[in-house]
Design a protein around this motif. Structure first.
Motif, short mmCIF file in Angstrom:
data_model
loop_
_atom_site.label_atom_id
_atom_site.label_comp_id
_atom_site.label_asym_id
_atom_site.label_seq_id
_atom_site.Cartn_x
_atom_site.Cartn_y
_atom_site.Cartn_z
N ASP A 1 -0.38 -2.46 4.22
CA ASP A 1 0.43 -1.90 5.46
C ASP A 1 1.08 -2.91 6.28
O ASP A 1 0.68 -3.57 7.03
N ASN A 2 2.50 -3.10 5.95
CA ASN A 2 3.09 -4.30 6.57
C ASN A 2 3.82 -3.93 7.97
O ASN A 2 4.77 -4.18 8.52
N ILE A 3 3.30 -2.87 8.77
CA ILE A 3 4.31 -2.24 9.58
C ILE A 3 4.34 -3.35 11.04
O ILE A 3 4.99 -3.08 11.68
N TYR B 1 8.68 -0.42 6.39
CA TYR B 1 9.46 0.32 7.51
C TYR B 1 10.73 -0.35 7.70
O TYR B 1 10.73 -1.40 7.45
N LYS B 2 11.74 0.51 8.50
CA LYS B 2 12.84 -0.30 8.53
C LYS B 2 12.53 -0.97 9.78
O LYS B 2 11.77 -0.90 10.55
N LEU C 1 9.82 -9.24 -1.56
CA LEU C 1 9.12 -8.37 -2.28
C LEU C 1 9.87 -7.34 -3.26
O LEU C 1 9.46 -6.33 -3.48
N SER C 2 11.06 -7.85 -3.47
CA SER C 2 11.71 -7.00 -4.31
C SER C 2 11.21 -6.44 -5.69
O SER C 2 11.58 -5.45 -6.47
N LEU D 1 6.51 1.31 -0.82
CA LEU D 1 6.62 2.52 -0.32
C LEU D 1 7.27 2.93 1.10
O LEU D 1 6.97 2.01 2.05
N TYR D 2 8.03 3.86 1.25
CA TYR D 2 8.66 3.97 2.67
C TYR D 2 8.48 5.16 3.33
O TYR D 2 8.83 6.50 3.03
N PRO D 3 7.21 5.48 4.08
CA PRO D 3 6.74 6.74 4.61
C PRO D 3 7.84 7.43 5.41
O PRO D 3 8.63 6.64 6.22
#
Length: 364
Positions: free
Chosen positions: A6-8, A41-42, A55-56, A61-63
């Motif tokens: 989780d990269n938040i 996330y944006k 990370l391309s 995943l974009y919740p």
């Protein structure tokens, strides 16, 4: 076993210590582990470390969410087909509600518990303590952080906790005086003291200003932009020509300043780890720091630890560095100490934890 990261934090911060830690970890994980899925996330590109990650070629995943300010506090339900367990490791105190998830929480410090008040403290502590309580495994970045965790949350099973030290970038190293960058530094080399990082009350920035004002040294401040209140305070103690600030500079630029500084002054009352201490030592710059929290654990053997937060204690250590032989000895010991820590070792220890978890659950 799938590992969900989780990269938040890259969308919460523009920079900062946790962003550094997470960037250094991810940069290495993507070269060693194939079953990685990243929750993105944006806003990641606004983070000076997040935008450097490539990370391309990874699964992303974009919740979906309505309000990000609320999303950052929400635990996730990550849907996964099949009955296999998976690791969920969040960058900032979140857990996965899926019963197949094996949750890992990294704990950096207990600054809010010690130094903050009001709603901000309540919300942060609620989120952190909830994540720790729900975690199957807990990473603490120092023995001091582990000790604080058990102090504030004595019900936590100590066997869940693994101490994994942070590292220090290889971009910090001694350089020749001919390679000094003048535009960064308006002062002559070794005529200024460096202050790096946040300037919250517990960082004792005002004490730094008062101590430096009593000497012939100048002051360079690295971090966020100075506030009007801070500028007013600085001007009440020293002439504007004696100080300057540098905002969110690169590692190479900061390394240049460490190399030119008389010393790093780091009188923080509390640190979960204290990355600038090692950056400075690795650059060959002496560090004057307060002998509290994780600092004695990280800084190694040095005569530059202060026992009391007074201007006299600081100026005494500044005078000590005036002895050329003593200064050379301190720099040598600092370089040796910084070599105890590396981001490679940190990431290897995190991978060991992942593999231990995989082995443990594959046997069940």
């Amino acid at each position: 076993m799938m590992i969900v990261i989780d990269n938040i934090v890259f969308s919460i911060q523009k920079s900062g210590g946790i962003s550094i830690v997470w960037y250094e970890l991810i940069k290495r994980l993507i070269t060693k582990e194939s079953e990685l899925t990243f929750i993105e996330y944006k806003g990641t590109k606004k983070n000076i470390f997040g935008r450097k990650l490539k990370l391309s070629n990874c699964k992303l995943l974009y919740p979906k969410y309505l309000v990000f300010q609320l999303e950052r506090y929400r635990d996730l339900y990550f849907h996964k087909k099949g009955n296999k367990r998976f690791i969920f490791h969040s960058s900032y105190y979140r857990t996965c509600l899926n019963k197949k998830a094996i949750n890992i929480t990294t704990v950096h410090d207990f600054t809010y518990e010690y130094y903050f008040k009001g709603l901000k403290k309540v919300v942060h502590c609620w989120q952190k303590h909830r994540a720790i309580s729900k975690a199957d495994y807990i990473i603490c970045i120092s023995e001091n952080t582990k000790s604080d965790l058990l102090k504030f949350m004595p019900h936590i099973n100590e066997n869940k906790i693994k101490v994994i030290y942070n590292g220090v970038s290889e971009e910090y190293f001694p350089i020749s005086s001919k390679d000094f960058q003048k535009p960064l530094n308006p002062f002559s080399p070794y005529t200024f003291v460096l202050f790096v990082g946040g300037r919250e009350n517990y960082k004792n920035f005002e004490l730094t200003v008062k101590a430096v004002s009593k000497t012939n040294f100048n002051l360079i401040i690295v971090g966020s932009p100075l506030t009007e209140k801070e500028i007013s305070f600085l001007n009440s103690y020293m002439d504007e020509s004696r100080y300057c600030s540098r905002i969110r500079i690169s590692n190479a630029e900061l390394n240049n300043l460490y190399n030119q500084a008389y010393c790093l002054l780091y009188p923080s009352s509390y640190e979960g780890f204290g990355i600038p201490v090692l950056e400075s030592q690795k650059s060959g710059c002496p560090v004057i720091a307060y002998n509290r929290s994780s600092i004695p654990e990280i800084i190694g053997t040095t005569p530059l630890l202060i026992e009391t937060l007074t201007t006299e204690a600081i100026t005494e250590k500044l005078d000590l560095l005036g002895d050329n032989e003593e200064r050379k000895k301190i720099i040598k010991e600092g370089l040796e100490n910084a070599n105890r820590f590396s981001w490679d070792t940190m990431s290897e220890n995190v991978l060991k934890l992942y593999n231990n978890i995989i082995n443990t659950y594959s046997l069940k």
